[in-house]
Design an enzyme around this catalytic site. Structure first.
Site, PDB file in Angstrom:
ATOM      1  N   HIS A 263      43.037 110.612  18.520  1.00 35.18           N
ATOM      2  CA  HIS A 263      42.991 109.433  19.077  1.00 35.18           C
ATOM      3  C   HIS A 263      42.059 110.212  20.789  1.00 35.18           C
ATOM      4  CE1 HIS A 263      42.674 106.179  22.381  1.00 35.18           C
ATOM      5  NE2 HIS A 263      42.972 105.319  20.663  1.00 35.18           N
ATOM      6  N   ASP A 320      44.828 102.929  13.141  1.00 36.79           N
ATOM      7  CA  ASP A 320      44.397 102.441  12.050  1.00 36.79           C
ATOM      8  C   ASP A 320      45.032 102.984  10.982  1.00 36.79           C
ATOM      9  OD1 ASP A 320      41.967 101.621  12.769  1.00 36.79           O
ATOM     10  OD2 ASP A 320      41.341 103.111  13.744  1.00 36.79           O
TER      11      ASP A 320
END
Ligand code: ACO
Length: 395
Positions: A263, A320
């Site tokens: 991320h 996700d």
């Protein structure tokens, strides 16, 4: 004249381009806050519509505000007949994110407050988008299967009604609640790529539908919201794989990414992923589909070890990674996983668009207009010599 700051090819990592009061991330500690409230508390105690109200207006709704907002969403659920008719003529193999991105400007065409510049009018448009994006996703899924879209059911909550319009079957309370929690967890995430796209378009004074359309396009990419569908693809491909460590090693060796991990902001596990991991485990047990949680956990643990060996301990599961098995167990087709992200994130997008348009004077952002360094052909300020086509040679 502003001093030129060179931040080339950095994806603007670490650059604050505006003030926001909508949400906050502590990437080191793995904390996500909407308008002052921890997402864990909101997931535990609120509904998605309550959270949408919070994001749009800055405060949690009173009972009356909540019932008024729900009534407005309910009223806005039906799609304009011309959109439903149009969807029937689109190629059935069209990707749902493309269909959604094309549907939003069509909703703008019948928007009564499109020309209104007030905050109230924009909240009204946001409310209608929050109501209609799920309806458009569900309608397209039915139409592409040769089925008729279903009318909304006013007795059902936001998440339950979406599942009903999608599957033609009313979900049980637990299933509707689980999806509602997923919507809460995905609702906002500061200046991510799609929100920035929305804000950038809104900074030109384009209307809310134009800005949201840009956000849908940005969300569709596999490095952003499209990653959940890629994670599910990976899980399906690895369903019978015996050598997960071998697969992870060869993937990393070839320079490919493990989707759903890493991320730009979190340097620890994404707090949404923690929540979704538990949900995948619980839903797996409940439905006899524990293999998806087990497989994703095995990939996660193997990849974490491999990243740690390279000194990249910050690459951890993001939202996700575990939303994919959760949605799969819920019966959501793989190509609808990213549209479900949009069903939720539209609340955050609209809140940021409103902030972009109506922030107080001292915090008001300007039209975004970064610079680029020209590294192309250059023949001096008089320009290169123009030649007629017959004088040009093939490269
Ligand atoms: N798998 C393998 N390597 C990775 C991964 C990954 N998932 N994520 C980052 N890396 C590596 C990169 O290869 C790079 O290595 P290098 O320095 O040796 O070249 C290094 O880590 C830094 O990667 P960047 O892309 O520069 O940095 P960033 O941390 O900003 O990347 C991103 C964030 C784009 C999300 C990345 O982690 C990624 O591609 N993840 C997979 C796609 C994904 O899951 N996207 C969804 C993000 S959440 C969301 O948008 C909703």
């Amino acid at each position: 004249m502003a001093q030129q700051v060179v931040m080339k090819n950095t994806g603007l990592r670490g650059v604050a381009v505006a003030d926001t009061k909508v949400s906050f991330i502590d990437g080191e500690k793995g904390i996500l806050i909407y308008r002052g409230f921890r997402i864990e508390d909101l997931a535990e105690h609120s509904t998605f519509l309550e959270v949408a109200f919070l994001l749009l207006n800055g405060t949690l709704p009173t009972r009356k505000e909540s019932s008024d907002f729900e009534a407005q969403v309910l009223k806005a659920r039906p799609l304009p007949p011309y959109l439903l008719e149009s969807l029937r003529h689109w190629p059935r193999e069209a990707r749902p994110m493309d269909v959604l991105q094309a549907s939003v400007p069509m909703l703008a065409m019948a928007e009564p407050e499109l020309a209104e510049e007030s905050r109230g009018a924009n909240v009204g448009m946001a409310t209608r988008l929050i109501a209609r994006i799920p309806a458009a996703v569900a309608a397209w899924h039915r139409i592409r299967q040769g089925l008729d879209p279903l009318p909304p059911d006013d007795s059902l909550s936001h998440a339950a009604n979406f599942l009903w319009q999608l599957h033609g079957k009313k979900p049980d309370d637990e299933a509707a609640h689980d999806l509602d929690v997923c919507l809460i967890l995905h609702a906002d995430h500061t200046f991510n790529a799609s929100t920035f796209a929305c804000r950038e378009v809104a900074s030109t004074r384009a209307h809310m539908y134009a800005a949201v359309t840009a956000g849908i396009g940005a969300l569709s990419g596999s490095l952003h919201g499209g990653a959940n569908a890629e994670v599910m693809k990976m899980l399906m491909e690895l369903e019978n794989e015996k050598d997960i460590p071998g697969w992870v090693a060869s993937r990393l060796q070839s320079g490919s990414r493990i989707m759903g991990m890493g991320h730009a902001v979190y340097k620890t596990m994404d707090p949404r992923a923690k929540y979704l991991k538990q949900m995948a485990q619980r839903l797996g047990k409940k439905t006899g589909q524990s293999r998806w949680h087990e497989l994703s956990t095995e990939i996660e643990q193997t990849a974490l070890k491999a990243f740690a060996e390279k000194g990249k301990t910050e690459i951890q599961p993001n939202v996700d990674f575990f939303s994919a098995p959760v949605y799969h167990i819920m019966g959501i087709p793989r190509d609808l996983m990213t549209p479900i992200f949009a069903i939720s994130r539209v609340s955050g997008w609209c809140s940021h668009i409103i902030e972009e348009k109506f922030a107080e004077a001292q915090e008001k952002p300007q039209l975004y207009r970064p610079q680029a360094e020209y590294v192309g052909r250059y023949c001096g300020l008089m320009g290169c010599e123009w030649e007629p086509p017959e004088a040009r040679t093939d490269a």
